[in-house]
Write a protein that holds these residues in place. Structure first.
Motif, mmCIF file in Angstrom:
data_model
loop_
_atom_site.group_PDB
_atom_site.id
_atom_site.type_symbol
_atom_site.label_atom_id
_atom_site.label_comp_id
_atom_site.label_asym_id
_atom_site.label_seq_id
_atom_site.Cartn_x
_atom_site.Cartn_y
_atom_site.Cartn_z
ATOM 1 N N ASN A 28 55.615 33.820 48.659
ATOM 2 C CA ASN A 28 54.590 32.874 48.211
ATOM 3 C C ASN A 28 53.627 33.488 47.207
ATOM 4 O O ASN A 28 52.514 32.989 47.030
ATOM 5 C CB ASN A 28 53.812 32.347 49.425
ATOM 6 N N ARG A 29 54.043 34.531 46.522
ATOM 7 C CA ARG A 29 53.124 35.250 45.629
ATOM 8 C C ARG A 29 52.604 34.395 44.491
ATOM 9 O O ARG A 29 51.533 34.650 43.967
ATOM 10 C CB ARG A 29 53.747 36.537 45.121
ATOM 11 N N GLN A 30 53.341 33.364 44.105
ATOM 12 C CA GLN A 30 52.859 32.473 43.050
ATOM 13 C C GLN A 30 51.643 31.686 43.514
ATOM 14 O O GLN A 30 50.875 31.193 42.697
ATOM 15 C CB GLN A 30 53.976 31.518 42.577
ATOM 16 N N CYS B 249 54.495 39.606 37.451
ATOM 17 C CA CYS B 249 53.781 38.846 38.479
ATOM 18 C C CYS B 249 52.299 39.220 38.446
ATOM 19 O O CYS B 249 51.943 40.389 38.637
ATOM 20 C CB CYS B 249 54.370 39.151 39.858
ATOM 21 N N GLY B 250 51.464 38.239 38.204
ATOM 22 C CA GLY B 250 50.028 38.486 38.154
ATOM 23 C C GLY B 250 49.474 39.008 39.465
ATOM 24 O O GLY B 250 48.632 39.909 39.487
ATOM 25 N N PHE B 251 49.947 38.462 40.590
ATOM 26 C CA PHE B 251 49.474 38.925 41.898
ATOM 27 C C PHE B 251 49.870 40.381 42.126
ATOM 28 O O PHE B 251 49.057 41.194 42.568
ATOM 29 C CB PHE B 251 50.019 38.029 43.016
ATOM 30 N N CYS B 252 51.115 40.723 41.806
ATOM 31 C CA CYS B 252 51.590 42.095 42.004
ATOM 32 C C CYS B 252 50.812 43.073 41.134
ATOM 33 O O CYS B 252 50.357 44.120 41.602
ATOM 34 C CB CYS B 252 53.081 42.191 41.679
ATOM 35 N N THR B 253 50.639 42.722 39.874
ATOM 36 C CA THR B 253 49.921 43.591 38.940
ATOM 37 C C THR B 253 48.470 43.767 39.364
ATOM 38 O O THR B 253 47.944 44.885 39.368
ATOM 39 C CB THR B 253 50.008 43.021 37.511
ATOM 40 N N THR B 254 47.816 42.674 39.744
ATOM 41 C CA THR B 254 46.426 42.745 40.202
ATOM 42 C C THR B 254 46.316 43.618 41.448
ATOM 43 O O THR B 254 45.400 44.440 41.564
ATOM 44 C CB THR B 254 45.885 41.333 40.482
ATOM 45 N N PRO C 98 46.083 34.691 44.898
ATOM 46 C CA PRO C 98 45.147 34.885 43.785
ATOM 47 C C PRO C 98 45.772 35.760 42.701
ATOM 48 O O PRO C 98 46.332 36.805 42.992
ATOM 49 C CB PRO C 98 43.961 35.598 44.446
ATOM 50 N N GLY C 99 45.715 35.285 41.475
ATOM 51 C CA GLY C 99 46.296 36.012 40.359
ATOM 52 C C GLY C 99 47.744 35.656 40.101
ATOM 53 O O GLY C 99 48.301 36.017 39.079
#
Length: 129
Positions: A108-110, A13-18, A113-114
C-alpha cells in the motif's frame, strides 16, 4: 570488494525515497543507500525482480536480507538506541509481525505519505521521462 553494506530501495517510489532519506538524516545507518534503478544489481548478487519487490540489505560478503529484515539490519547498524529495535525485529514472534507489517505497507505504499500512484505499478509499467 565492498567495505560497507548497501541498502537497495525503489528510487521511483516517493514513500521509499522519503523513508530512506529520513533514515539517513535521523538514524544514520552505516551503509550506502542506492536506488535499485542505479545499483549494479548483478555485482550485488540481486535479481531485479527481488529489488522491485522489497528493500534489500546486502552485506559486504554478499548476504542479502529483504523486507523487514533489511530494515532490522539497517537499525542494527544505526546509532543511539536503534540497534535495540533492530535486534527485536529479528526475534520471533516480533519478526513474524514485522514481516506482515512490512508486506502490508509495501503493498500500500502508494497510499502512504509521499507515495504516488506510480509506487503501485511494477517498474515496466511506470511512465519514464
Amino acid at each position: 570488494m565492498r567495505t560497507q553494506p548497501v541498502l537497495v530501495f525503489d528510487g521511483d517510489c516517493g514513500f521509499c525515497t522519503t523513508s530512506v532519506r529520513f533514515a539517513e538524516r535521523r538514524l544514520r545507518p552505516r551503509c550506502e543507500a542506492v536506488p535499485w534503478q542505479f545499483a549494479d544489481l548483478e555485482a550485488l548478487g540481486v535479481a531485479r525482480e527481488r529489488a522491485e519487490h522489497e528493500v534489500l540489505w546486502v552485506t559486504p560478503t554478499g548476504t542479502v536480507h529483504g523486507g523487514a529484515q533489511a530494515i532490522a539490519k539497517a537499525l542494527l547498524s544505526a546509532g543511539r538506541g536503534w540497534p535495540l529495535l533492530g535486534a527485536l525485529l529479528t526475534l520471533p514472534p516480533i519478526r513474524w509481525a514485522a514481516h506482515g507489517l512490512y508486506r502490508l505497507v509495501a503493498s500500500n505504499r502508494q497510499r502512504m505519505p509521499g507515495g504516488t500512484a506510480a509506487c503501485a505499478l511494477p517498474s515496466h509499467r511506470r511512465q519514464g521521462p
